[in-house]
Write an enzyme that holds these catalytic residues in place. Structure first.
Site, mmCIF file in Angstrom:
data_model
loop_
_atom_site.group_PDB
_atom_site.id
_atom_site.type_symbol
_atom_site.label_atom_id
_atom_site.label_comp_id
_atom_site.label_asym_id
_atom_site.label_seq_id
_atom_site.Cartn_x
_atom_site.Cartn_y
_atom_site.Cartn_z
ATOM 1 N N HIS A 475 0.841 -1.197 0.000
ATOM 2 C CA HIS A 475 0.000 0.000 0.000
ATOM 3 C C HIS A 475 0.876 1.246 0.000
ATOM 4 O O HIS A 475 1.942 1.254 0.611
ATOM 5 C CB HIS A 475 -0.884 0.037 1.248
ATOM 6 C CG HIS A 475 -1.691 -1.206 1.432
ATOM 7 N ND1 HIS A 475 -2.658 -1.617 0.554
ATOM 8 C CD2 HIS A 475 -1.664 -2.148 2.411
ATOM 9 C CE1 HIS A 475 -3.195 -2.747 0.983
ATOM 10 N NE2 HIS A 475 -2.607 -3.094 2.109
ATOM 11 N N GLU A 493 -1.787 -0.513 8.046
ATOM 12 C CA GLU A 493 -2.674 -1.512 8.622
ATOM 13 C C GLU A 493 -1.931 -2.381 9.618
ATOM 14 O O GLU A 493 -0.689 -2.359 9.672
ATOM 15 C CB GLU A 493 -3.287 -2.384 7.513
ATOM 16 C CG GLU A 493 -2.291 -3.285 6.815
ATOM 17 C CD GLU A 493 -2.890 -3.999 5.600
ATOM 18 O OE1 GLU A 493 -3.596 -3.345 4.814
ATOM 19 O OE2 GLU A 493 -2.634 -5.199 5.443
ATOM 20 N N HIS A 550 3.351 -7.506 1.529
ATOM 21 C CA HIS A 550 2.696 -8.418 2.475
ATOM 22 C C HIS A 550 1.645 -9.270 1.802
ATOM 23 O O HIS A 550 1.110 -8.900 0.756
ATOM 24 C CB HIS A 550 2.077 -7.635 3.638
ATOM 25 C CG HIS A 550 0.997 -6.677 3.217
ATOM 26 N ND1 HIS A 550 1.270 -5.439 2.689
ATOM 27 C CD2 HIS A 550 -0.348 -6.779 3.241
ATOM 28 C CE1 HIS A 550 0.132 -4.810 2.419
ATOM 29 N NE2 HIS A 550 -0.872 -5.611 2.737
ATOM 30 N N ARG A 570 -1.080 -4.558 -6.365
ATOM 31 C CA ARG A 570 -0.808 -5.987 -6.403
ATOM 32 C C ARG A 570 0.558 -6.211 -7.037
ATOM 33 O O ARG A 570 0.800 -5.787 -8.171
ATOM 34 C CB ARG A 570 -1.904 -6.666 -7.224
ATOM 35 C CG ARG A 570 -2.342 -7.983 -6.670
ATOM 36 C CD ARG A 570 -3.578 -8.495 -7.402
ATOM 37 N NE ARG A 570 -4.810 -8.069 -6.749
ATOM 38 C CZ ARG A 570 -5.858 -7.567 -7.378
ATOM 39 N NH1 ARG A 570 -5.837 -7.398 -8.683
ATOM 40 N NH2 ARG A 570 -6.919 -7.231 -6.711
HETATM 41 ZN ZN ZN Z 1 -2.962 -4.922 2.980
#
Ligand code: ZN
Length: 689
Positions: A475, A493, A550, A570
């Site tokens: 991200h 996150e 991740h 992605r």
């Molecule tokens: Zn994520």
């Protein structure tokens, strides 16, 4: 012997015995004492052959035999077919006015096993506990002998919270009935009311406990605890019952019944009656919860009335006086409004159906108004949300089977538990804000969230169930997203691992040491070299900064706390196909934002098992959120000092401020809700801005 009752198992809660021991010492000194019994038909002695074969009388006799020098008065305040909601409204007149030194409370087969009756029962227990004589209390849980049903789950919570001794017929007599060693018909005709033999057994469960206290009455005991803050909404503690002796309603066709009442079980007296369509009666009463008590009669037909609160005819409440049973007339108590604003309300009752053939008029017995001064403000109420669920190619079915969310399919990847994101904006489930979206609540009621400066709800709480591996992703941070994603937020996150297979691992970070090396590895698809896999166990906490490569792998369930954003790049999707095509990759953007070199493992993963119980343990704090773990064991009060606290129950069950909680429940404690009273055994992940 055919059956043997395990009396020890009957002690649901030992509780604090200070008051009980003091009472026994007074009895041993030959004092004059009052023993009170408050409950429904079993306490009244419905199917015992004489008043002296009722369990309550047996208990009274135990005291007399144990303390022959003392003088005891027996007050039986049982009324058949009535609940603790009526109990709290009549506690003063029927029980406390006798200044009892000892009180048994018995309503566990009269109350339903619901939050409503947990609240009325708490009000009753508080009222007795804190009454003038500060009586020793014992809670008695009776049971239905065919189904084993009672309200013990709710009532015992109240008992534990106030540390009161309680005994149960469910874990004693019913166990033997269930096992087939004690035939129901030996102890009860209708599986509810004990006969004489049944009453003796009920009394034996109670006196077993009293005898145990007697044996240790001289041993030191901690002082009786002060009355704690209520853990339910507690609208009922100050219930006031209005009948024709203490109120002057406006009468249009209704007439006061002034015939004399003979004892408390002569319970249809002191009200008002009417029989013609259009007859009405109007009250103006102050409070937050309103209930109407009337006669349901077997002498059919009988009229039907309607209740209207504050002129709201759209939500009129129907009171049908026709009773389909044959055992007698019933004193019905109907809650017509609950937890309204604490102010003056009008209550209009009007006959809407009647006929020439009516055998009976409509008998209004009383109006009970509660919550006269203790009602909480709306802004202190917990906010429960209905989550949004998503279908994903890597999703499974555990969000339904293990977390209980009502959703079909075996591709359920995510539960957006607390979310104001347009792709899954949560809906408020109950209370004053019922039906509103969280985004709307944030915009219209900023005071609930400590008057924030952000115009968007900042966080998003998800539970993720991955049956298959998720794509490897990264991200952006706020700065990059602002520039490249139309002013969107970046995404930070973190994960709390709810469950995973043994010897499992997650993708966190990468092994490239320079950006050139990173670019090369991605372009040449050297995935196994690039990707860093880290061993993970259940109960680990993982912080994922922006720029961290991740991926969640198959078999994991994760509670994710994240910035309210959905921007994902992605990097690699294992060359999988979705609808026949590979999903889009974002190679250049990924190379732009991936942090090189990756943060060391030790800085992003830690085990958070075995933290202190009953407190908010901080797991991580960054610019966007602080995340806590709370492990509730028993009763505890947690201070809520944040602008708001988002909470998700990740295992176990219990309650908070009177709301039942189970695994998978999500709620928000708003700014004004300063105190969270938990009960039960559960793990909660909480977060705030
Ligand atoms: Zn994520």
């Amino acid at each position: 012997m055919r059956y043997q009752i395990d009396y020890e198992k009957g002690i649901v809660n030992r509780g604090n015995l200070f008051r009980m021991k003091e009472l026994m010492k007074k009895a041993a000194n030959g004092e004059k004492l009052v023993l009170g019994f408050l409950g429904g038909s079993i306490t009244q002695g419905c199917l015992s052959s004489t008043p002296e074969t009722c369990y309550a009388y047996h208990v009274f006799e135990w005291w007399k035999k144990q303390f022959p020098e003392a003088e005891f008065e027996y007050v039986n305040a049982g009324i058949g077919g009535t609940t603790s909601q009526f109990g709290v409204a009549r506690a003063q007149s029927d029980l406390l006015s006798y200044k009892p030194d000892f009180v048994i409370v018995e309503f566990s087969v009269n109350d339903d096993s619901t939050e409503h009756f947990m609240e009325t029962y708490e009000g009753l227990v508080r009222k007795i506990y804190d009454s003038e004589t500060k009586p020793a209390m014992l809670l008695v849980h009776n049971v239905c002998y065919d189904t084993g049903a009672n309200a013990q789950l709710m009532h015992a919570r109240v008992g534990r919270y106030y540390d009161l001794p309680s005994v149960s017929m469910q874990s004693t007599i019913y166990e033997e009935v269930k096992a087939g060693r004690l035939p129901n018909r030996e102890i009860t005709q209708d599986d509810l009311h004990p006969n004489d033999a049944g009453h003796s057994l009920v009394a034996s469960v109670i006196t077993y406990f009293l005898s145990k206290v007697f044996d240790v009455m001289d041993e030191a005991e901690l002082p009786a605890p002060e009355l704690r803050a209520p853990f339910t909404y507690n609208d009922y503690e100050d219930s006031v019952r209005y009948d024709n002796r203490n109120s002057k309603p406006e009468l249009n066709g209704f007439a006061a019944d002034t015939s004399k009442q003979e004892g408390i079980t002569d319970c249809f007296k002191n009200g008002w009656s009417a029989s013609k369509v259009g007859d009405s009666i109007r009250f103006e009463l102050r409070g937050g919860s309103i209930a109407v008590q009337y006669r349901k009669t077997m002498n059919k037909p009988a009229p039907v009335a309607e209740v209207v609160i504050d002129g709201d005819t759209e939500h009129a409440y129907r009171l049908d006086a026709n009773f389909d049973e044959t055992w007698g007339d019933k004193l019905e108590l109907e809650t017509v409004a609950e937890h309204l604003e604490n102010k003056l309300h009008t209550v209009d009752i009007r006959i809407v159906e009647a006929s020439e053939k009516d055998q009976n008029g409509f008998d209004l017995i009383s109006v009970i108004v509660s919550g006269s001064h203790k009602a909480k403000k709306t802004s202190e109420e917990l906010i429960f949300l209905d989550p949004a669920l998503t279908h994903n190619i890597w999703g499974g079915s555990k969000l339904r089977t293990e977390y209980g969310y009502p959703v079909e399919g075996d591709d359920i990847g995510e539960c957006w538990g607390i979310s104001a994101h347009p792709n899954g904006d949560g809906v408020i489930r109950e209370g004053a804000f019922k039906g509103m979206h969280l985004s709307e609540l944030w915009a219209k009621n900023p005071e609930l969230f400590g008057n924030p400066t952000e115009d968007r709800f900042p966080l998003l709480i998800k539970i993720i169930d991955a049956k298959a591996d998720l794509s490897i992703q990264v991200h952006p941070n706020d700065e990059y997203a602002l520039k490249n994603e139309n002013g969107s937020l970046g995404k930070t996150e973190c994960w709390y691992v709810l469950d995973c297979p043994e010897n499992a691992s997650l993708v966190i970070g990468h092994n490239a040491s320079t950006r050139e090396e990173l670019k090369e590895m991605i372009e040449q698809k050297r995935w196994s070299e690039l990707i860093r896999e880290i061993p993970i166990r259940k109960g680990d906490f993982i912080q994922i900064d922006p720029g961290t490569v991740h991926a969640i792998k198959g078999g994991f369930q994760i509670l994710e706390t994240q910035q309210n954003s959905d921007i994902t790049y992605r990097v690699y999707d294992y060359d999988r196909l979705s609808n026949g095509k590979p999903r889009e990759l974002h190679v250049q953007k990924s190379i732009d934002v991936i942090t090189v070199p990756a943060k060391p493992v030790g800085e992003s993963v830690r085990s958070v098992n075995g933290l202190p119980l009953n407190r908010l343990n901080l797991l991580y704090s960054c610019n966007y959120y602080s995340v806590f773990k709370l492990e509730v064991s028993g009763n505890t009060q947690v201070e809520q000092k944040y602008p708001f606290l988002l909470m998700t129950v990740v295992s176990g069950q219990g309650s908070v401020n009177g709301h039942l909680l189970k695994k998978g429940d999500h709620f928000i404690a708003p700014a004004d809700c300063k105190s969270l009273n938990f009960e039960g055994n559960m793990q909660i992940i909480a977060s705030t801005r």
